[in-house]
Design a protein around this motif. Structure first.
Motif, PDB file in Angstrom:
ATOM      1  N   UNK A   1       0.858  -1.178   0.000  1.00  0.00           N
ATOM      2  CA  UNK A   1       0.000   0.000   0.000  1.00  0.00           C
ATOM      3  C   UNK A   1       0.896   1.230   0.000  1.00  0.00           C
ATOM      4  N   UNK A   2       0.551   2.240  -0.777  1.00  0.00           N
ATOM      5  CA  UNK A   2       1.356   3.465  -0.805  1.00  0.00           C
ATOM      6  C   UNK A   2       1.203   4.262   0.481  1.00  0.00           C
ATOM      7  N   UNK A   3       0.111   4.069   1.200  1.00  0.00           N
ATOM      8  CA  UNK A   3      -0.119   4.815   2.440  1.00  0.00           C
ATOM      9  C   UNK A   3       0.578   4.201   3.639  1.00  0.00           C
ATOM     10  N   UNK A   4       0.581   2.882   3.702  1.00  0.00           N
ATOM     11  CA  UNK A   4       1.074   2.224   4.913  1.00  0.00           C
ATOM     12  C   UNK A   4       2.306   1.354   4.690  1.00  0.00           C
ATOM     13  N   UNK A   5       2.691   1.134   3.441  1.00  0.00           N
ATOM     14  CA  UNK A   5       3.780   0.231   3.082  1.00  0.00           C
ATOM     15  C   UNK A   5       3.504  -1.201   3.531  1.00  0.00           C
ATOM     16  N   UNK A   6       2.244  -1.532   3.795  1.00  0.00           N
ATOM     17  CA  UNK A   6       1.882  -2.891   4.211  1.00  0.00           C
ATOM     18  C   UNK A   6       1.505  -3.734   2.990  1.00  0.00           C
ATOM     19  N   UNK A   7       1.890  -5.024   3.032  1.00  0.00           N
ATOM     20  CA  UNK A   7       1.448  -5.947   1.993  1.00  0.00           C
ATOM     21  C   UNK A   7       0.181  -6.660   2.490  1.00  0.00           C
ATOM     22  N   UNK A   8      -0.342  -7.576   1.711  1.00  0.00           N
ATOM     23  CA  UNK A   8      -1.599  -8.258   2.064  1.00  0.00           C
ATOM     24  C   UNK A   8      -1.473  -9.027   3.379  1.00  0.00           C
ATOM     25  N   UNK A   9      -0.336  -9.682   3.591  1.00  0.00           N
ATOM     26  CA  UNK A   9      -0.133 -10.432   4.839  1.00  0.00           C
ATOM     27  C   UNK A   9      -0.168  -9.494   6.044  1.00  0.00           C
ATOM     28  N   UNK A  10       0.453  -8.339   5.915  1.00  0.00           N
ATOM     29  CA  UNK A  10       0.441  -7.367   7.010  1.00  0.00           C
ATOM     30  C   UNK A  10      -0.989  -6.932   7.337  1.00  0.00           C
ATOM     31  N   UNK A  11      -1.802  -6.693   6.294  1.00  0.00           N
ATOM     32  CA  UNK A  11      -3.197  -6.306   6.527  1.00  0.00           C
ATOM     33  C   UNK A  11      -3.976  -7.428   7.205  1.00  0.00           C
ATOM     34  N   UNK A  12      -3.783  -8.655   6.750  1.00  0.00           N
ATOM     35  CA  UNK A  12      -4.490  -9.793   7.365  1.00  0.00           C
ATOM     36  C   UNK A  12      -4.094  -9.941   8.833  1.00  0.00           C
ATOM     37  N   UNK A  13      -2.825  -9.689   9.145  1.00  0.00           N
ATOM     38  CA  UNK A  13      -2.364  -9.753  10.538  1.00  0.00           C
ATOM     39  C   UNK A  13      -2.933  -8.596  11.346  1.00  0.00           C
ATOM     40  N   UNK A  14      -2.902  -7.394  10.779  1.00  0.00           N
ATOM     41  CA  UNK A  14      -3.384  -6.185  11.449  1.00  0.00           C
ATOM     42  C   UNK A  14      -4.870  -6.305  11.814  1.00  0.00           C
ATOM     43  N   UNK A  15      -5.645  -6.898  10.904  1.00  0.00           N
ATOM     44  CA  UNK A  15      -7.085  -7.038  11.131  1.00  0.00           C
ATOM     45  C   UNK A  15      -7.463  -8.392  11.741  1.00  0.00           C
ATOM     46  N   UNK A  16      -6.457  -9.177  12.155  1.00  0.00           N
ATOM     47  CA  UNK A  16      -6.660 -10.449  12.864  1.00  0.00           C
ATOM     48  C   UNK A  16      -7.544 -11.423  12.091  1.00  0.00           C
ATOM     49  N   UNK A  17      -7.114 -11.731  10.863  1.00  0.00           N
ATOM     50  CA  UNK A  17      -7.873 -12.649  10.020  1.00  0.00           C
ATOM     51  C   UNK A  17      -6.981 -13.847   9.658  1.00  0.00           C
ATOM     52  N   UNK A  18      -6.884 -14.826  10.581  1.00  0.00           N
ATOM     53  CA  UNK A  18      -6.018 -15.978  10.318  1.00  0.00           C
ATOM     54  C   UNK A  18      -6.408 -16.754   9.066  1.00  0.00           C
ATOM     55  N   UNK A  19      -7.677 -16.762   8.745  1.00  0.00           N
ATOM     56  CA  UNK A  19      -8.132 -17.481   7.546  1.00  0.00           C
ATOM     57  C   UNK A  19      -7.480 -16.906   6.292  1.00  0.00           C
ATOM     58  N   UNK A  20      -7.340 -15.575   6.240  1.00  0.00           N
ATOM     59  CA  UNK A  20      -6.687 -14.936   5.095  1.00  0.00           C
ATOM     60  C   UNK A  20      -5.171 -15.090   5.144  1.00  0.00           C
ATOM     61  N   UNK A  21      -4.621 -15.127   6.332  1.00  0.00           N
ATOM     62  CA  UNK A  21      -3.172 -15.369   6.468  1.00  0.00           C
ATOM     63  C   UNK A  21      -2.827 -16.706   5.813  1.00  0.00           C
ATOM     64  N   UNK A  22      -3.630 -17.726   6.088  1.00  0.00           N
ATOM     65  CA  UNK A  22      -3.381 -19.053   5.494  1.00  0.00           C
ATOM     66  C   UNK A  22      -3.481 -19.016   3.968  1.00  0.00           C
TER      67      UNK A  22
END
Length: 196
Positions: free
Chosen positions: A39-60
């Motif tokens: 993300x240009x705003x947060x420098x987070x990738x998809x895994x970082x977002x899934x971790x930030x929003x506590x979505x283990x299903x998406x992490x997998x």
């Protein structure tokens, strides 16, 4: 942000629908979505977002198609910490547990020299009305500390007759045994010591 970033946010429990987010993320990845884009705003990738929003299903889902090193990709907005640092800081117990199961390194140090257990908010600093959060903080910190491999510095000076010491004797002299987890160079994890 990419559509995959938004999908990871939409999977947040109590906000979006996890099942729909998982199906959509799977479709996006199958169609070639790049999980490493930031993300240009947060420098987070998809895994970082899934971790930030506590979505283990998406992490997998994300880690299923990624390279092994991707689990420890860092994010500049979190002191170059990993998804495990992000989840720990935000008290995301499900994400922490999932990331550990997926091979995240609990001994990885961010730019401030902190491992994920070090960034867990201190329960003592939380007001009484946040008793649930304090309990979660304790649980996460313990989970992370239990996962940290043993670490030690070895030099030839520590082991007289270094060239003639058996592997088992070397382990014993260091207080280690077969099956212990160890850290090499502060970052690389050998999951278990084994006998050749």
């Amino acid at each position: 942000m990419t559509l995959l970033h938004y999908t990871c946010k939409s999977g947040a429990h109590g906000i979006g629908d996890v099942e729909t987010a998982v199906k959509f993320a799977t479709q996006l990845i199958d169609l070639g979505a790049d999980i490493s884009l930031r993300s240009r705003w947060t420098n987070m990738n998809a895994l970082h977002y899934a971790a930030y929003f506590d979505v283990p299903e998406l992490i997998r889902v994300i880690l299923k198609t990624s390279k092994p090193k991707d689990v420890d990709a860092t994010c500049s907005d979190f002191n170059f910490g990993t998804a495990l640092h992000i989840a720990a800081y935000n008290l995301c117990a499900g994400a922490v547990k999932c990331l550990l199961e997926q091979g995240a390194n609990p001994a990885f140090r961010n730019d401030k020299g902190q491992i994920p257990a070090d960034v867990v908010p201190d329960p003592v600093d939380m007001p009484l009305e946040m008793a649930d959060a304090a309990a979660t903080a304790k649980e996460i910190k313990q989970m992370l500390l239990d996962a940290v491999p043993l670490s030690c510095n070895i030099s030839k000076a520590m082991l007289p007759n270094y060239d003639h010491v058996t592997g088992k004797a070397m382990l014993t002299s260091l207080g280690l045994k077969l099956g212990d987890r160890v850290v090499i160079a502060g970052q690389k994890v050998f999951l278990h010591l084994f006998q050749r």
